[in-house]
Design a protein around this motif. Structure first.
Motif, short mmCIF file in Angstrom:
data_model
loop_
_atom_site.label_atom_id
_atom_site.label_comp_id
_atom_site.label_asym_id
_atom_site.label_seq_id
_atom_site.Cartn_x
_atom_site.Cartn_y
_atom_site.Cartn_z
N LYS A 219 -86.85 17.68 32.21
CA LYS A 219 -86.79 16.24 32.45
C LYS A 219 -85.35 15.81 32.73
N LYS A 220 -84.39 16.39 32.02
CA LYS A 220 -82.98 16.10 32.25
C LYS A 220 -82.56 16.57 33.64
N LEU A 221 -83.04 17.73 34.05
CA LEU A 221 -82.65 18.31 35.33
C LEU A 221 -83.32 17.64 36.52
N LEU A 222 -84.57 17.20 36.35
CA LEU A 222 -85.35 16.72 37.48
C LEU A 222 -85.62 15.22 37.48
N GLY A 223 -85.38 14.56 36.36
CA GLY A 223 -85.61 13.12 36.31
C GLY A 223 -87.03 12.74 36.66
N ALA A 224 -87.18 11.81 37.60
CA ALA A 224 -88.50 11.28 37.95
C ALA A 224 -89.42 12.32 38.55
N GLN A 225 -88.86 13.45 39.00
CA GLN A 225 -89.69 14.49 39.61
C GLN A 225 -90.32 15.41 38.56
N CYS A 226 -90.12 15.10 37.28
CA CYS A 226 -90.70 15.88 36.19
C CYS A 226 -91.54 14.99 35.29
N ILE A 227 -92.74 15.43 35.00
CA ILE A 227 -93.59 14.83 33.96
C ILE A 227 -93.49 15.74 32.75
N SER A 228 -93.09 15.17 31.62
CA SER A 228 -92.89 15.95 30.40
C SER A 228 -94.01 15.66 29.40
N LEU A 229 -94.57 16.72 28.83
CA LEU A 229 -95.64 16.58 27.83
C LEU A 229 -95.15 17.11 26.49
N GLY A 230 -95.59 16.48 25.42
CA GLY A 230 -95.26 16.94 24.08
C GLY A 230 -96.42 16.74 23.14
N SER A 231 -96.29 17.30 21.93
CA SER A 231 -97.39 17.26 20.98
C SER A 231 -96.86 17.33 19.55
N PHE A 232 -97.55 16.65 18.65
CA PHE A 232 -97.28 16.78 17.22
C PHE A 232 -98.22 17.78 16.55
N SER A 233 -99.08 18.41 17.33
CA SER A 233 -100.08 19.32 16.74
C SER A 233 -99.45 20.51 16.04
N LYS A 234 -98.36 21.04 16.56
CA LYS A 234 -97.78 22.25 16.01
C LYS A 234 -96.79 21.98 14.89
N ILE A 235 -96.32 20.74 14.76
CA ILE A 235 -95.31 20.43 13.73
C ILE A 235 -95.80 19.43 12.70
N PHE A 236 -97.00 18.89 12.89
CA PHE A 236 -97.53 17.89 11.96
C PHE A 236 -98.94 18.29 11.55
N ALA A 237 -99.95 17.95 12.37
CA ALA A 237 -101.32 18.31 12.05
C ALA A 237 -102.16 18.21 13.32
N PRO A 238 -102.76 19.32 13.76
CA PRO A 238 -103.52 19.29 15.01
C PRO A 238 -104.75 18.39 14.98
N ALA A 239 -105.35 18.19 13.79
CA ALA A 239 -106.54 17.36 13.71
C ALA A 239 -106.26 15.91 14.09
N MET A 240 -105.02 15.47 13.98
CA MET A 240 -104.66 14.10 14.36
C MET A 240 -104.78 13.89 15.88
N ARG A 241 -104.67 14.97 16.66
CA ARG A 241 -104.76 14.93 18.12
C ARG A 241 -103.78 13.92 18.71
N LEU A 242 -102.51 14.10 18.39
CA LEU A 242 -101.48 13.18 18.87
C LEU A 242 -100.47 13.92 19.73
N GLY A 243 -100.45 13.56 20.99
CA GLY A 243 -99.46 14.06 21.93
C GLY A 243 -98.95 12.92 22.78
N TRP A 244 -98.20 13.27 23.82
CA TRP A 244 -97.69 12.21 24.70
C TRP A 244 -97.40 12.76 26.08
N VAL A 245 -97.32 11.81 27.00
CA VAL A 245 -96.85 12.09 28.35
C VAL A 245 -95.67 11.18 28.62
N CYS A 246 -94.62 11.76 29.18
CA CYS A 246 -93.40 11.02 29.52
C CYS A 246 -93.18 11.17 31.02
N ALA A 247 -93.09 10.04 31.72
CA ALA A 247 -92.98 10.11 33.18
C ALA A 247 -92.33 8.84 33.72
N ASP A 248 -92.03 8.88 35.01
CA ASP A 248 -91.52 7.72 35.72
C ASP A 248 -92.51 6.56 35.56
#
Length: 394
Positions: A219-248
């Motif tokens: 995302k730092k390298l490509l800016g608007a040309q990158c869609i970044s995805l993340g998740s709390f499943s691996k560091i919090f609790a997967p049953a919560m089903r909480l992630g995100w999309v970061c984009a332009d």
């Protein structure tokens, strides 16, 4: 029921291979290296309980109501500040999703028409393959090497096929466990910038580093040309089903429209519990504990591989994440090996679901998960896998 009542889509997309394998390995005597499961011993149960009680007692009526599609603003601000502080990102660039898996479906709805080209890593994340397949694209794959994507092949295929999207897991790749080097990322970004391709950088494992080697973000390298995805499943609790999309913002607006048609909004109660946990607890201390424990398991699995697995079998030694990858010699068929190993009460994921078509021989690869097993099970499971491999050479 008559078959012609169903859409062509539902008849074309197969069930998740790994989910079906997990059903077959539910017997308590099975040692499973198959699933991509966080270790439940490290879920912050007490802290989640306290956060839940606090949220209900202070704002029970509000947190049980409908909410906005984008997600809880303070949680989105937290994500922007923690993960994108050097990228000019605000809460307006982030939508909370039902895990990063839903983000893939929403992105596909926004971008893909039948026959559009989508570029994937080879091997690639099977959940992305399944999700994108719903929208009937043509897949183009690019091999990955020890330090990241094969840059020569990538440049050639971007110029030839002009894919709309390039999906990658640059940190602790699923299934191989490798990470793109900073040099590889920089060269990759330079190639992407010469095209109209949007890169999707899926990062569910980025916090699970064993050596704290800093990786520059796509995302730092490509800016608007990158869609970044993340998740709390691996560091919090997967049953919560909480992630995100970061984009332009333009892309985010279209994703919001697709999400409104899909589920209105991600579980608001879970978002509020997570945010309360983040405010009251030390998430970094929790993550460090997970890292330490997973590294012990990775180290021990590699030690057992060296002891019980023939030396001509190649495997990755990941610097983080949840998986390692094996490449078998030509005298061992992985599906037959799976059947033999299963009879010895050990399970893994054969490599075939991570490939598109027959560009390489997927019957010579397999994925092992080390995070969800205790040390005795790792020893016994790898020993049994070694015995199963030995049966091909008697």
């Amino acid at each position: 029921m008559a078959k012609n009542l169903y859409s062509s889509r539902v008849n074309r997309v197969p069930k998740s291979f790994v989910r079906e394998i997990l059903k077959a390995t539910e017997k308590p005597e099975i040692i499973s290296f198959a699933g991509g499961l966080p270790n439940p011993n490290f879920f912050p149960v007490d802290d989640i309980m306290q956060a839940t009680n606090k949220v209900l007692s202070s704002e029970g009526e509000k947190v049980l109501q409908y909410s906005t599609t984008e997600g809880y603003v303070p949680l989105r601000e937290y994500i922007a500040n923690r993960y994108y502080s050097d990228c000019g990102i605000t809460a307006d660039n982030i939508v909370i999703t039902n895990g990063s898996q839903q983000a893939l479906d929403l992105i596909a709805k926004v971008f893909l028409d039948v026959g559009d080209n989508v570029m994937l890593e080879r091997p690639g994340y099977l959940g992305a393959i399944q999700s994108f397949s719903m929208y009937e694209p043509d897949f183009v794959t690019v091999g990955i090497q020890d330090d990241g994507i094969d840059l020569h092949e990538l440049e050639k295929k971007i110029n030839e096929f002009k894919p709309k999207l390039f999906y990658a897991v640059t940190n602790y790749h699923n299934p191989t466990g490798i990470s793109y080097s900073n040099q590889n990322r920089t060269a990759l970004s330079e190639i992407i910038r010469t095209s109209n391709t949007i890169m999707i950088d899926d990062n569910p494992y980025g916090e699970l580093t064993f050596y704290d080697k800093p990786h520059v973000t796509m995302k730092k390298l490509l800016g608007a040309q990158c869609i970044s995805l993340g998740s709390f499943s691996k560091i919090f609790a997967p049953a919560m089903r909480l992630g995100w999309v970061c984009a332009d913002k333009e892309i985010i607006d279209k994703i919001i429209t697709m999400k409104q048609a899909s589920d209105l909004h991600t579980n608001y109660f879970s978002q509020r519990i997570l945010y309360q946990y983040l405010m009251d607890s030390d998430i970094d201390r929790h993550i460090n504990k997970i890292r330490e424990e997973y590294k012990v398991r990775r180290d021990y699995m590699i030690e057992m591989i060296k002891e019980y697995i023939p030396s001509d079998i190649k495997y990755t030694e990941p610097d983080g994440g949840m998986f390692l990858w094996m490449e078998l010699p030509s005298d061992i068929d992985v599906m037959k090996l799976f059947d033999i190993a299963n009879k010895k009460n050990v399970a893994f994921v054969p490599g075939a679901p991570f490939y598109i078509g027959n560009e390489e021989n997927p019957n010579l690869t397999l994925r092992l998960n080390y995070t969800n097993s205790e040390l005795d099970d790792i020893r016994n499971g790898i020993c049994s896998l070694g015995e199963a491999i030995a049966s091909f050479r008697r």
